[in-house]
Design an enzyme around this catalytic site. Structure first.
Site, PDB file in Angstrom:
ATOM      1  N   GLY A   1       1.032   0.954  -7.457  1.00  0.00           N
ATOM      2  CA  GLY A   1       0.288   1.260  -8.637  1.00  0.00           C
ATOM      3  C   GLY A   1       0.513   2.495  -9.530  1.00  0.00           C
TER       4      GLY A   1
ATOM      5  CB  ALA B   1      -1.567  -7.001  -5.672  1.00  0.00           C
TER       6      ALA B   1
ATOM      7  CG  HIS C   1      -0.634  -2.743  -6.859  1.00  0.00           C
ATOM      8  ND1 HIS C   1       0.411  -3.301  -7.633  1.00  0.00           N
ATOM      9  CD2 HIS C   1      -0.482  -3.017  -5.692  1.00  0.00           C
ATOM     10  CE1 HIS C   1       1.148  -3.966  -7.061  1.00  0.00           C
ATOM     11  NE2 HIS C   1       0.501  -4.008  -5.555  1.00  0.00           N
TER      12      HIS C   1
ATOM     13  CG  ASP D   1      -1.858  -1.286   1.142  1.00  0.00           C
ATOM     14  OD1 ASP D   1      -2.311  -1.475   0.434  1.00  0.00           O
ATOM     15  OD2 ASP D   1      -1.828  -1.962   2.528  1.00  0.00           O
ATOM     16  CD  GLU D   2       4.685  -0.578   0.142  1.00  0.00           C
ATOM     17  OE1 GLU D   2       5.552  -1.302   0.694  1.00  0.00           O
ATOM     18  OE2 GLU D   2       4.045  -0.780  -0.782  1.00  0.00           O
TER      19      GLU D   2
END
Length: 407
Positions: free
Chosen positions: A19, A43, A45, A15-16
C-alpha cells in the site's frame, strides 16, 4: 507506440508495504487508475498520507489519497457487504474515489462467508490461515455456472432467485463435500434467516450505485495503470505451500492477462519486501523466531485476531526471496516487456547489525546500506526503500528508462 504500466507485488507472505508503495507511485503518476489484480476484501494495505490521514485499504486502491481511481479487474473478488463500510470510512477522511469494475469480477455472498468461517472453525488447531471473509469459497462456488455470481449478475432481474438457489441448493452440496453435518449455532441462524438475503440485496444495490461497469480491455482509457497485487508470492495458489495459500495468483500472472486484454505492452514490476519477514496466519515460515534481534517491529495493522492469530516473525531469507521472484519472472509474458526492481520497507525499524540469512548463513547489515545490499544479493535493481509509514518516508530510485529488463 507502446503502453506502459506499473505494478506492485508482495514478494513473500503479504504485509510487505504494498500500500505504501502504491501510494508513492500514485503521487508521482497524476491521473492514474489503481487496478486490483487479485484477492478481495481480505487485503489490508496501510497508507498514511503526508497530512497524517491513515487508512487500511481493503477493496479500494491504495492510491486513493493521491487522487487515483480504482478498478476491480476480472480477477478481483468483490464484497458488497464490506465495501460500503470502507467507503464510509474514506468519506470521513475526505476521500470519495471513482470505482469501476470488470463485469466478470466474482462477488462474495453471505453464504460464502458462512461456509468459510464454519470450515475454518472446524479445523481447530489445523487452520489454514483464512481471514474468514469467504474469498476462497467464492472462487469455489463460481466454478459451478448455475451458482456463479459476478458483478454483471447484480443487474439480473432474477437476482433474488439466484441467491435463494445458492442458499438452498449450493450450500448443502458444498457442506456435504466438506464433510460438515452441522454449523455453529450463530452461523446456522444466519443461514436460515431470510433477512440475510434481503440485507445482501440492499448491499448489492448500494454497491451498484458506486461502481461503474468497465471492461478490463478498456483500462487504459481510465488513465495510467498501476497494478496493485494482494497477499504475496509465498501465498500464490500455484507456488505456495498448500493448503496454506490463497485461491489466486498473487504475482505477474493476472497482471499479464489483464495487460494483454488492455493493450499494455510494457510493465515495470516493483517487488516489495520488509527488511525482515512476517506471516499472519498458519503455514511454514523459515527461520521463525519469537522476537527478532535488531528489529523493533511496529505494525498497528496486523493486530492479533481470532482467524489468523498473532503476526509471526523471521529474519529475511534471501534465498526464499530470490527464488520467489525468479519463479514469478519466468512466467510466459506473451510478448509483454517486464522490468523488475526491488522495494525494501520498514528500514526505520532496523538497528545496526540486524541480520538477514542466505543459504543458512546470517549476514549482518547496516540499515543505511541494507536495501541496496539486499537488492544486489537478490539480483535486482533497488527501486525504492522506506524509512517509515508515510509517503515522504519512501525514496524512489526507479528509472524505467534505465531499469534492467528481466531475463
Amino acid at each position: 507506440m507502446g503502453i506502459q504500466a506499473q505494478a506492485v507485488i508482495g514478494a513473500l507472505y503479504g504485509d510487505e508495504g504494498k500500500g505504501l508503495m502504491v501510494d508513492r507511485l500514485a503521487a508521482a503518476t497524476p491521473g492514474a487508475v489503481v487496478v486490483r489484480s487479485n484477492g478481495g476484501a481480505q487485503a489490508g494495505h496501510t497508507v498514511v498520507d503526508p497530512a497524517g490521514r491513515r487508512h487500511v485499504f481493503h477493496h479500494i486502491g491504495s492510491g486513493s489519497f493521491a487522487g487515483t481511481a480504482t478498478h476491480f479487474s476480472r480477477f478481483f473478488v468483490a464484497h458488497p457487504m464490506l465495501l460500503l463500510g470502507e467507503l464510509a470510512d474514506l468519506s470521513q477522511l475526505g476521500v470519495r474515489p471513482e470505482i469501476s469494475s470488470d463485469p466478470r469480477a466474482p462477488v462474495t455472498t453471505p453464504f460464502d462467508v458462512i461456509i468459510n468461517q464454519a470450515l475454518e472453525l472446524a479445523r481447530g488447531t489445523a487452520r489454514h490461515g483464512s481471514c474468514g471473509l469467504g474469498f476462497g469459497e467464492t472462487i469455489e462456488r463460481n466454478l459451478r455456472p448455475e451458482f456463479a455470481l459476478s458483478t454483471k449478475d447484480l443487474f439480473r432481474p432474477d437476482l433474488h432467485a439466484r441467491l435463494v438457489s445458492i442458499r438452498d441448493a449450493w450450500v448443502p452440496v458444498r457442506l456435504a463435500a466438506l464433510g460438515m453435518t452441522a454449523l455453529p449455532v450463530e452461523l446456522a441462524a444466519a443461514l436460515a434467516d431470510d433477512t440475510t438475503i434481503a440485507r445482501f440485496e440492499a448491499d448489492c444495490a448500494a454497491y451498484l450505485d458506486r461502481v461503474t461497469l468497465w471492461p478490463d480491455r478498456r483500462l487504459c482509457e481510465r488513465g495510467a495503470v498501476i497494478f496493485e497485487a494482494a497477499q504475496g508470492l509465498g501465498l500464490d495458489q500455484d507456488c505456495g505451500a498448500f493448503p496454506h495459500v490463497t485461491r489466486s495468483n498473487t504475482g505477474l500472472a493476472n497482471m499479464l492477462a489483464i495487460a494483454a486484454e488492455a493493450g499494455i505492452t510494457a510493465l515495470d514490476a516493483t517487488y516489495a519486501t520488509r527488511c525482515y519477514t512476517t506471516r499472519h496466519g498458519a503455514g511454514p515460515l523459515k527461520g521463525e523466531v519469537a522476537a527478532l534481534p535488531g528489529i523493533t517491529v511496529v505494525d498497528p495493522t496486523n493486530a492479533p485476531n481470532e482467524w489468523q492469530g498473532c503476526l509471526r516473525l523471521a529474519p529475511l531469507d534471501l534465498g526464499t526471496l530470490r527464488e520467489a521472484i525468479t519463479r514469478d519472472l519466468t512466467l510466459d509474458r506473451g510478448g509483454i516487456t517486464v522490468k523488475a526492481g526491488l522495494a525494501v520497507t520498514c528500514l526505520d525499524q532496523a538497528e545496526d547489525g540486524f541480520a538477514v540469512t542466505d543459504d543458512g548463513e546470517a549476514i549482518r547489515l547496516d540499515p543505511a546500506k541494507a536495501a541496496s545490499d539486499i537488492a544486489e544479493r537478490v539480483g535486482l535493481l533497488l527501486w525504492a526503500e522506506s524509512w517509515g509509514p508515510r509517503r515522504g518516508d519512501v525514496r524512489l530510485y526507479a528509472d524505467a528508462a534505465a531499469a534492467k529488463v528481466a531475463e
